[in-house]
Enzyme design. Structure first.
Site, PDB file in Angstrom:
ATOM      1  N   HIS A   1      -0.968   0.715  -1.388  1.00  0.00           N
ATOM      2  CA  HIS A   1      -2.244   1.084  -0.746  1.00  0.00           C
ATOM      3  C   HIS A   1      -2.131   0.985   0.785  1.00  0.00           C
ATOM      4  CE1 HIS A   1      -6.564   1.671  -2.119  1.00  0.00           C
ATOM      5  NE2 HIS A   1      -6.544   1.978  -0.845  1.00  0.00           N
TER       6      HIS A   1
ATOM      7  N   GLU B   1      -3.007  -3.613  -8.064  1.00  0.00           N
ATOM      8  CA  GLU B   1      -2.573  -3.592  -6.666  1.00  0.00           C
ATOM      9  C   GLU B   1      -2.508  -5.008  -6.114  1.00  0.00           C
ATOM     10  OE1 GLU B   1      -4.910  -0.915  -4.280  1.00  0.00           O
ATOM     11  OE2 GLU B   1      -4.393   0.799  -5.499  1.00  0.00           O
TER      12      GLU B   1
END
Ligand code: NAD
Length: 310
Positions: free
Chosen positions: A284, A263
């Site tokens: 996210h 991420e």
């Protein structure tokens, strides 16, 4: 309250900052202030998000520190054991994100089922998309399998039941029996049964040794042909290699992923996945709504002030 040094180490919503600025007796250091790096020596309280990691060495050095407050659920960026040894209170805002994350999980699944992102991309490339080539999948009246019946899982269940009149089945061997009394659902004892029966499989569990890789090749093979997998929980719950294979072979309708092993997801890390039209990735952003950032930020400041006042 005697004057306290408060360091905001990660970006926070302006409403939270305004509340701090309007509270008397605080010496405030914001993320872009050059004094930020002095927090270990000077801070009485700090507020963080996921970006800043607070290690055992930090706690050892931070002699004045009384409290750390983090917006959101996961506190994996804070060494809790070291905080305890140092006598520093650590707080988070567990249930506040639930609405926003649950909302995103529906938004992503509905976008994928109706091919929204794919069709939009094709139009932008100048392609003439005709309706017969844009057939989507209806999620109305389908079965939604919820894995993890905590705060977000419960919100997701309510939203699916309300918006799509879904039949809800849930798997959570850890939750107490009465956890979902307010939501019509059927509890399933075996994860594989939930996966076999569901048109939408949605993950809402923490990443633990018991949940790591809980959706792998075997589970993907059990999914219905037109099923959708949603992961807005944590990277690591899904075996990404197995998922790539299943998506390439069109074993399932597709997957929507707000949580990844890497991420934020990049072209380098996910070049093969990003060639596929049956997957949607977001970095996210489950909790990222204006309303949630404001409410959660204010909640964080209130927790910080109440701990420092005692
Ligand atoms: P929660 O603690 O309220 O609920 C988690 C649930 O998972 C609990 O009911 C627990 O009993 C259950 N569980 C634990 N182990 C299990 C297992 N092996 N099988 C099935 N169920 C199991 O947490 P929450 O607030 O609902 O958060 C759920 C997930 O969402 C977490 O991974 C969290 O980190 C993630 N999250 C993501 C975002 C985002 O921006 N995408 C934001 C907030 C939270």
């Amino acid at each position: 309250m005697a004057s306290k040094n408060i360091f905001v180490l990660d970006p926070y919503h302006k409403d939270a900052i305004a509340l701090l600025q309007s509270t008397p007796g605080l010496d405030l250091v914001l993320p872009d202030d050059p004094r930020r790096s002095q927090w270990r020596a000077e801070a009485d309280g700090i507020i963080v998000r996921s970006e800043t990691h607070i290690t055992a060495a930090d706690f050892e050095a931070a002699s004045r520190l009384k409290v750390v407050v983090k917006q959101g659920v996961g506190v994996d960026n804070i060494d809790l054991q070291a905080a305890k040894s140092a006598g520093v209170a650590v707080h988070n805002t567990p249930a506040l994100n639930s609405e926003a994350v649950a909302e995103l999980s529906l938004a992503l699944a509905l976008s994928l089922s109706r091919r929204v992102t794919d069709i939009d991309r094709r139009i932008r490339k100048g392609e003439r998309v005709i309706r017969s080539q844009a057939l989507g999948l209806s999620l109305f009246h389908k079965t939604v399998g919820i894995i993890g019946m905590g705060n977000i899982g419960r919100e997701a269940a309510k939203k699916w039941a309300g918006a799509c009149q879904s039949t809800i089945i849930g798997y959570d061997p850890v939750a107490p029996q009465d956890v979902w009394q307010d939501i019509p659902h059927r509890r399933v004892k075996d994860l594989k049964d939930l996966i076999r029966e569901s048109d939408v499989v949605t993950l809402h569990v923490p990443l633990l040794p018991s949940t790591r890789g809980m959706i792998g090749a075997t589970e993907l093979e059990l999914m219905k042909d037109n099923a959708i997998l949603i992961n807005t929980a944590r990277g690591g719950l899904v075996d990404e290699k197995a998922l790539l294979g299943a998506l390439k072979q069109r074993r399932i309708w597709g997957a929507v992923l707000d949580a990844m092993e890497t991420e934020p997801p990049t072209l380098d890390a996910y070049s093969e996945l990003l060639e596929l039209d049956n997957v949607i990735l977001t970095p996210h952003i489950g909790a990222s709504t204006i309303e949630n950032q404001s409410n959660s930020g204010i909640a964080v400041v209130k927790i910080l002030l109440s701990v420092l006042a005692n």
